[in-house]
Motif scaffolding. Structure first.
Motif, PDB file in Angstrom:
ATOM      1  N   ASP A 179       0.832  -1.036  -0.271  1.00 19.19           N
ATOM      2  CA  ASP A 179      -0.019  -0.028  -0.048  1.00 19.19           C
ATOM      3  C   ASP A 179       0.872   1.229  -0.505  1.00 19.19           C
ATOM      4  OD1 ASP A 179      -1.904  -1.159  -0.422  1.00 19.19           O
ATOM      5  OD2 ASP A 179      -2.572  -1.965   2.280  1.00 19.19           O
ATOM      6  N   ASN A 180       2.125   1.254  -0.008  1.00 25.35           N
ATOM      7  CA  ASN A 180       3.342   2.114   0.322  1.00 25.35           C
ATOM      8  C   ASN A 180       3.259   3.255   1.618  1.00 25.35           C
ATOM      9  OD1 ASN A 180       4.227   1.990  -2.382  1.00 25.35           O
ATOM     10  ND2 ASN A 180       2.622   2.505  -3.618  1.00 25.35           N
ATOM     11  N   ARG A 181       2.267   2.472   2.119  1.00 25.68           N
ATOM     12  CA  ARG A 181       2.120   3.461   3.848  1.00 25.68           C
ATOM     13  C   ARG A 181       3.584   3.385   4.183  1.00 25.68           C
ATOM     14  NH1 ARG A 181      -3.223   1.643   6.175  1.00 25.68           N
ATOM     15  NH2 ARG A 181      -4.777   2.455   4.433  1.00 25.68           N
ATOM     16  N   VAL A 182       4.339   2.179   4.454  1.00 22.43           N
ATOM     17  CA  VAL A 182       6.528   2.349   4.997  1.00 22.43           C
ATOM     18  C   VAL A 182       6.965   1.871   3.354  1.00 22.43           C
ATOM     19  CG1 VAL A 182       5.565   0.940   6.648  1.00 22.43           C
ATOM     20  CG2 VAL A 182       5.708  -0.606   4.537  1.00 22.43           C
ATOM     21  N   THR A 183       8.058   2.298   2.994  1.00 22.33           N
ATOM     22  CA  THR A 183       8.928   2.264   2.418  1.00 22.33           C
ATOM     23  C   THR A 183      10.184   1.834   2.086  1.00 22.33           C
ATOM     24  OG1 THR A 183       9.904   4.748   3.431  1.00 22.33           O
ATOM     25  CG2 THR A 183       7.861   4.998   2.058  1.00 22.33           C
ATOM     26  N   TRP A 184      10.193   1.036   3.233  1.00 23.29           N
ATOM     27  CA  TRP A 184      11.316   0.170   3.353  1.00 23.29           C
ATOM     28  C   TRP A 184      11.212  -0.868   2.252  1.00 23.29           C
ATOM     29  CZ3 TRP A 184       8.729  -1.440   8.563  1.00 23.29           C
ATOM     30  CH2 TRP A 184       8.680  -0.448   9.600  1.00 23.29           C
ATOM     31  N   SER A 185      13.173  -1.417   2.078  1.00 18.44           N
ATOM     32  CA  SER A 185      13.162  -2.517   1.472  1.00 18.44           C
ATOM     33  C   SER A 185      12.370  -3.987   1.544  1.00 18.44           C
ATOM     34  CB  SER A 185      14.369  -2.856   0.589  1.00 18.44           C
ATOM     35  OG  SER A 185      14.838  -3.214   2.332  1.00 18.44           O
ATOM     36  N   TYR A 186      12.232  -4.304   0.366  1.00 13.53           N
ATOM     37  CA  TYR A 186      11.426  -5.671   0.593  1.00 13.53           C
ATOM     38  C   TYR A 186      12.740  -6.277   2.005  1.00 13.53           C
ATOM     39  CZ  TYR A 186       7.784  -4.929  -2.521  1.00 13.53           C
ATOM     40  OH  TYR A 186       6.676  -4.575  -3.324  1.00 13.53           O
ATOM     41  N   TRP A 187      13.899  -6.412   1.760  1.00 13.15           N
ATOM     42  CA  TRP A 187      14.924  -7.928   2.484  1.00 13.15           C
ATOM     43  C   TRP A 187      14.467  -6.974   4.078  1.00 13.15           C
ATOM     44  CZ3 TRP A 187      17.123 -11.125   0.862  1.00 13.15           C
ATOM     45  CH2 TRP A 187      17.705 -11.003  -0.362  1.00 13.15           C
ATOM     46  N   THR A 188      13.745  -5.693   4.309  1.00  7.51           N
ATOM     47  CA  THR A 188      13.658  -4.858   5.614  1.00  7.51           C
ATOM     48  C   THR A 188      12.242  -5.341   6.104  1.00  7.51           C
ATOM     49  OG1 THR A 188      14.865  -2.926   5.671  1.00  7.51           O
ATOM     50  CG2 THR A 188      13.349  -3.007   7.655  1.00  7.51           C
ATOM     51  N   VAL A 189      11.043  -6.113   4.686  1.00  2.95           N
ATOM     52  CA  VAL A 189       9.806  -5.753   5.468  1.00  2.95           C
ATOM     53  C   VAL A 189       9.849  -7.492   5.605  1.00  2.95           C
ATOM     54  CG1 VAL A 189       7.447  -6.916   4.211  1.00  2.95           C
ATOM     55  CG2 VAL A 189       8.733  -4.394   3.478  1.00  2.95           C
ATOM     56  N   PHE A 190      11.254  -8.457   5.531  1.00  2.00           N
ATOM     57  CA  PHE A 190      10.972  -9.604   4.790  1.00  2.00           C
ATOM     58  C   PHE A 190      11.338 -10.043   6.656  1.00  2.00           C
ATOM     59  CE2 PHE A 190       9.290 -10.136   1.292  1.00  2.00           C
ATOM     60  CZ  PHE A 190       9.533 -11.774   1.002  1.00  2.00           C
ATOM     61  N   THR A 191      12.122  -9.095   7.677  1.00  2.00           N
ATOM     62  CA  THR A 191      13.120  -9.722   8.978  1.00  2.00           C
ATOM     63  C   THR A 191      11.589 -10.972   9.472  1.00  2.00           C
ATOM     64  OG1 THR A 191      13.701  -7.204   8.100  1.00  2.00           O
ATOM     65  CG2 THR A 191      13.597  -8.295  11.080  1.00  2.00           C
ATOM     66  N   PRO A 192      10.835 -10.488  10.207  1.00  2.32           N
ATOM     67  CA  PRO A 192      10.321 -11.661  10.825  1.00  2.32           C
ATOM     68  C   PRO A 192      10.516 -12.713  10.202  1.00  2.32           C
ATOM     69  CG  PRO A 192       8.299 -10.153  10.158  1.00  2.32           C
ATOM     70  CD  PRO A 192       9.356 -10.111   9.127  1.00  2.32           C
ATOM     71  N   ILE A 193      10.617 -12.655   8.679  1.00  2.00           N
ATOM     72  CA  ILE A 193      10.960 -14.127   8.047  1.00  2.00           C
ATOM     73  C   ILE A 193      12.479 -14.833   8.678  1.00  2.00           C
ATOM     74  CG2 ILE A 193      10.678 -15.543   5.862  1.00  2.00           C
ATOM     75  CD1 ILE A 193       8.237 -14.515   7.027  1.00  2.00           C
ATOM     76  N   TRP A 194      13.433 -14.183   8.112  1.00  2.75           N
ATOM     77  CA  TRP A 194      14.784 -13.987   8.423  1.00  2.75           C
ATOM     78  C   TRP A 194      14.595 -14.058  10.025  1.00  2.75           C
ATOM     79  CZ3 TRP A 194      14.531 -14.612   3.953  1.00  2.75           C
ATOM     80  CH2 TRP A 194      13.979 -13.508   3.087  1.00  2.75           C
TER      81      TRP A 194
END
Length: 338
Positions: A33-48
Motif C-alpha cells: 500500500d506504500n504506507r511504508v517505504t522500506w526495502s523488501y529485505w527489511t519487510v521480510f525481517t520476521p521471516i529471517w
C-alpha cells in the motif's frame, strides 16, 4: 499464578512461526500500500528471524546429539532427531525461495517461474515426508500445506509471468478446493461438538475440548476464506480496497493459531537440545519459576479484614510429586489481641 498449568501444553515452535507470519503479513500489506517505504529485505525481517531460530535450534540440537551419545538412548530420540533434520532441510529450501522472492521484488531480474521452483520441489518432497510423519506419529502441518498446494504454486508462477491470462478467481481454483474440504472439516467439528453437548454420558472435559476445537477451527478457516475472496477480487480490480484491509481477516486466523499454540502439545524435543517439553526445560533453567509453577496463592478475607494467603490443595499434591523442588512457605498473618 500457576505457570505449569499455562505452559504444560505450550508448543513454542508453532508460537514462533505464527507470530512471525502475523507480523510479516502486516508489514508486507503496508509495503504494497506504500504506507511504508522500506526495502523488501527489511519487510521480510520476521521471516529471517524465524529461519535464524530454526537454523540455530538445529545446530545446537545436533551439537548436543553428537557431544552426548548417551542421550540417544532416551525413548524415541532417533525419530525426534531425524524429524528435526528433515524439518531443517525443508526450511533451508524454503529460505532459498524467500531469498529469491525478495530479490525478484527488489530487482525484477528473474522469472517468477524460476522463483517458485524451490517451493514446487518442497511440495513434491512433502508428499513422501507426510507419509513418513504419519507412520512415526509426527506433526506435518507445513509439509501437508505444501503437498496439497503444489498445483496452486504452479498456477501462481505462470500467472505472475503472464504465461496464462486467466482471472485470479480461476487461478485460485486449487485453493478453492482445499478451502471447501476445510469447511467440511469445520462443519464436522461443529456437529460433533453439538452431539457431545447433548450426550449426558460425556464428561465436562470432553465437551469443553470439543467446543474449543469447533470454535478454534471456525475462527481459523472462515477468515482465510474471506481473505481469499477479497484477494481474488482485489487482483481482478473488482473492488477498491487497500491490501491491509484485504489481509485483515488473516489477522484473526493468525491470532487464533497463536492462541491454539498454548494447547497444541507435541513439538520436537531436540530443538536447541532441550530433550524435554518446553515447560520442563524452562522450569529447569529458571529455578525461581519452579516455586511459582508448583505453588499458587489466593487470598481469603477474614471477618476482621485481615488477609490470609493459602496454598491450593492441587498445588500441595504437586509438591508431593516434586519433592526436589524448593517450596515457598505461605505467609500466615498473626493477629494481635485487642
Amino acid at each position: 499464578m500457576n505457570l505449569h498449568t499455562i505452559f504444560q501444553d505450550f508448543n513454542p515452535s508453532k508460537f514462533v512461526v505464527h507470530t512471525c507470519l502475523f507480523i510479516f503479513t502486516a508489514l508486507f500489506a503496508l509495503r504494497l500500500d506504500n504506507r511504508v517505504t522500506w526495502s523488501y529485505w527489511t519487510v521480510f525481517t520476521p521471516i529471517w528471524v524465524w529461519k535464524v531460530l530454526v537454523i540455530t535450534g538445529a545446530t545446537v540440537g545436533s551439537y548436543v546429539w553428537w557431544r552426548y551419545p548417551h542421550f540417544r538412548l532416551e525413548g524415541e530420540a532417533y525419530i525426534h532427531y531425524k524429524s528435526m533434520l528433515i524439518s531443517l532441510a525443508l526450511h533451508l529450501i524454503l529460505l532459498m525461495f524467500e531469498l529469491l522472492v525478495c530479490d525478484k521484488l527488489e530487482s525484477s531480474r528473474h522469472l517468477w517461474t524460476l522463483v517458485f521452483i524451490p517451493l514446487i520441489f518442497i511440495s513434491i518432497v512433502s508428499i513422501a515426508i507426510s507419509i513418513w510423519a504419519v507412520k512415526h506419529d509426527r506433526s506435518f502441518e507445513l509439509e501437508l500445506f505444501c503437498a496439497v498446494n503444489v498445483l496452486q504454486f504452479i498456477f501462481l508462477a505462470l500467472r505472475l509471468d503472464g504465461f496464462i491470462t486467466w482471472s485470479w478467481e480461476v487461478v485460485f481454483v486449487p485453493l478453492w478446493i482445499v478451502m471447501c474440504l476445510s469447511l467440511v472439516g469445520v462443519l464436522y467439528t461443529i456437529i460433533f461438538a453439538a452431539i457431545l453437548f447433548r450426550t449426558p454420558e460425556v464428561n465436562a472435559q470432553q465437551r469443553r475440548s470439543s467446543f474449543q476445537s469447533a470454535v478454534g477451527y471456525t475462527f481459523l478457516v472462515i477468515p482465510i476464506l474471506i481473505f481469499q475472496v477479497l484477494l481474488a477480487n482485489k487482483l481482478d480490480d473488482d473492488i477498491k480496497m487497500s491490501y491491509i484491509a484485504v489481509v485483515s481477516p488473516l489477522f484473526i486466523s493468525f491470532f487464533t493459531l497463536i492462541l491454539m499454540s498454548f494447547s497444541a502439545k507435541g513439538g520436537n524435543k531436540w530443538w536447541f537440545g532441550m530433550r524435554k517439553d518446553f515447560c520442563s526445560f524452562v522450569l529447569g533453567m529458571c529455578p525461581l519459576l519452579q516455586e511459582y509453577a508448583n505453588i499458587a496463592y489466593h487470598s481469603e478475607r477474614r471477618a476482621n479484614g485481615v488477609e490470609l494467603q493459602q496454598v491450593d490443595k492441587n498445588d500441595k499434591y504437586n509438591l508431593k510429586k516434586n519433592d526436589h523442588l524448593k517450596p515457598v512457605l505461605p505467609i500466615v498473618s498473626i493477629e494481635t489481641p485487642d
